[in-house]
Design an enzyme around this catalytic site. Structure first.
Site, PDB file in Angstrom:
ATOM      1  N   ASN A   1       0.864  -1.184   0.000  1.00 27.56           N
ATOM      2  CA  ASN A   1       0.000   0.000   0.000  1.00 27.56           C
ATOM      3  C   ASN A   1       0.899   1.232   0.000  1.00 27.56           C
ATOM      4  OD1 ASN A   1      -1.798   2.050   0.557  1.00 27.56           O
ATOM      5  ND2 ASN A   1      -2.315   1.347   2.627  1.00 27.56           N
TER       6      ASN A   1
ATOM      7  N   SER B   1       3.245  -2.025  10.359  1.00 18.59           N
ATOM      8  CA  SER B   1       4.688  -2.080  10.623  1.00 18.59           C
ATOM      9  C   SER B   1       5.311  -3.433  10.288  1.00 18.59           C
ATOM     10  CB  SER B   1       4.988  -1.677  12.070  1.00 18.59           C
ATOM     11  OG  SER B   1       4.609  -0.330  12.292  1.00 18.59           O
TER      12      SER B   1
ATOM     13  N   GLY C   1       2.379   2.392  10.669  1.00 15.27           N
ATOM     14  CA  GLY C   1       3.344   3.479  10.487  1.00 15.27           C
ATOM     15  C   GLY C   1       4.066   3.895  11.747  1.00 15.27           C
TER      16      GLY C   1
ATOM     17  N   GLU D   1      -5.516  -4.750  10.682  1.00 12.83           N
ATOM     18  CA  GLU D   1      -4.475  -3.750  10.890  1.00 12.83           C
ATOM     19  C   GLU D   1      -4.773  -2.953  12.159  1.00 12.83           C
ATOM     20  OE1 GLU D   1      -2.463  -2.658   6.926  1.00 12.83           O
ATOM     21  OE2 GLU D   1      -4.250  -1.442   7.097  1.00 12.83           O
TER      22      GLU D   1
ATOM     23  N   LYS E   1       0.037   4.239  -0.261  1.00 10.78           N
ATOM     24  CA  LYS E   1      -0.628   5.409   0.330  1.00 10.78           C
ATOM     25  C   LYS E   1      -0.395   6.641  -0.569  1.00 10.78           C
ATOM     26  CE  LYS E   1      -0.166   3.219   4.780  1.00 10.78           C
ATOM     27  NZ  LYS E   1      -0.089   3.349   6.223  1.00 10.78           N
TER      28      LYS E   1
ATOM     29  N   HIS F   1      -9.568   1.278   4.759  1.00 12.51           N
ATOM     30  CA  HIS F   1      -8.314   1.459   5.499  1.00 12.51           C
ATOM     31  C   HIS F   1      -8.561   2.425   6.662  1.00 12.51           C
ATOM     32  CE1 HIS F   1      -4.242   2.608   6.499  1.00 12.51           C
ATOM     33  NE2 HIS F   1      -3.848   1.507   5.891  1.00 12.51           N
TER      34      HIS F   1
ATOM     35  N   GLU G   1      -6.920   4.798   7.762  1.00 12.86           N
ATOM     36  CA  GLU G   1      -6.642   6.203   7.457  1.00 12.86           C
ATOM     37  C   GLU G   1      -7.834   6.834   6.746  1.00 12.86           C
ATOM     38  OE1 GLU G   1      -2.896   5.537   5.557  1.00 12.86           O
ATOM     39  OE2 GLU G   1      -2.025   5.000   7.491  1.00 12.86           O
TER      40      GLU G   1
HETATM   41  P1  PGA Z   1       2.743   0.355   7.586  1.00 10.45           P
HETATM   42  O1  PGA Z   1       1.276   0.542   6.974  1.00 10.45           O
HETATM   43  O2  PGA Z   1       3.278  -0.960   7.045  1.00 10.45           O
HETATM   44  O3  PGA Z   1       3.524   1.534   7.097  1.00 10.45           O
HETATM   45  O4  PGA Z   1       2.600   0.305   9.065  1.00 10.45           O
HETATM   46  C1  PGA Z   1       0.420  -0.563   6.809  1.00 10.45           C
HETATM   47  C2  PGA Z   1      -0.889  -0.097   6.216  1.00 10.45           C
HETATM   48  O5  PGA Z   1      -1.403   0.934   6.640  1.00 10.45           O
HETATM   49  O6  PGA Z   1      -1.455  -0.760   5.313  1.00 10.45           O
END
Ligand code: PGA
Length: 247
Positions: A9, A202, A169, A163, A11, A93, A95
């Protein structure tokens, strides 16, 4: 047998110059024994699809609108993603749930639209840190799963990504026991035993192998570590090794 999936992803990262990473990934993994998916920002879907044409790697979007078309300035329909070369779309997601106030009911409507257009939906869910500290993790993810999946969801057109919001992140990951607990629980609730269940939050080369060794973890949704071909390649190799394949 559930086919393992490594999904990246990107983003809101990536310009045309970054397509070299997708190209490098495809060259380094010409015949992965697991499924590999890259989800760039909407502006790059079409060009990434060109870069990955004639490779086994797939391209996906990061969101779609629930309607097929209409007066929705700035939005993208599922059919438009297909038109640009996508075969998958990430939906719900955390976010988007946070930044755009997306509810699970809206995620279900978007997922149904994705299915109508022939896309595989990667439906995300996960608890916040406050919810985990309050002991509500299993209740929260159960409810999100129940409300986010439309009746059209099957193992063929839907992948679930667990997640934990506090692990995205941040460099923090749940313990392996915590991941196993949630995945075992979600697996018992899934409408189809063949539906795949990814872990996200992460995931990086250093922790991928131990996470992929957990029963009921069928792969990963990777953010930051999917931006560089070398890092994502190591994660793909770890997934192949967990799968018993060669890397
Ligand atoms: P990250 O994000 O691996 O940077 O923690 C995962 C995600 O949000 O899909």
């Amino acid at each position: 047998m559930r086919r393992r999936l490594a999904a990246g992803n990107w983003k809101m990262h990536g310009l045309a110059t970054d397509l070299t990473e997708a190209d490098a990934l495809a060259r380094a993994h010409p015949a992965p024994t697991v499924e590999v998916l890259l989800c760039p920002p909407a502006t790059l879907i079409s060009r990434m699809a060109d870069v990955l044409a004639r490779t086994p790697l797939s391209v996906g979007g990061q969101d779609c609108h629930a309607a097929a078309s209409g007066a929705h300035t700035g939005d993208t329909s599922a059919a438009m993603l297909v038109d640009a070369g996508a075969t998958h779309v990430i939906l719900g997601h955390s976010e988007r749930r946070a930044d755009h106030g997306e509810t699970s009911a809206q995620v279900a409507a978007k997922t149904a639209a994705a299915h109508d257009a022939g896309l595989v939906a990667v439906v995300c869910l996960g608890e916040t840190e406050v919810e985990r500290d309050a002991g509500q993790t299993l209740a929260v993810v159960s409810e999100q799963l129940r409300q986010s999946l439309p009746g059209s969801a099957t193992a063929g057109n839907t992948v679930i990504a667990y997640e934990p919001v506090w692990a995205i992140g941040t460099g923090r990951t749940p313990t392996l026991e915590q991941i196993a607990e949630v995945h075992d629980h979600l697996r018992s609730l899934l409408p189809d035993h063949e539906m795949r269940l990814l872990y996200g939050g992460s995931v990086k080369p250093a922790n991928a192998a131990e996470i992929f060794a957990i029963t009921n973890v069928d792969g990963a949704l990777v953010g930051g570590a999917s931006l560089k071909a070398a890092d994502f390649g190591e994660i793909i190799a770890a997934l192949e090794a967990a799968d018993g394949g060669t890397s």
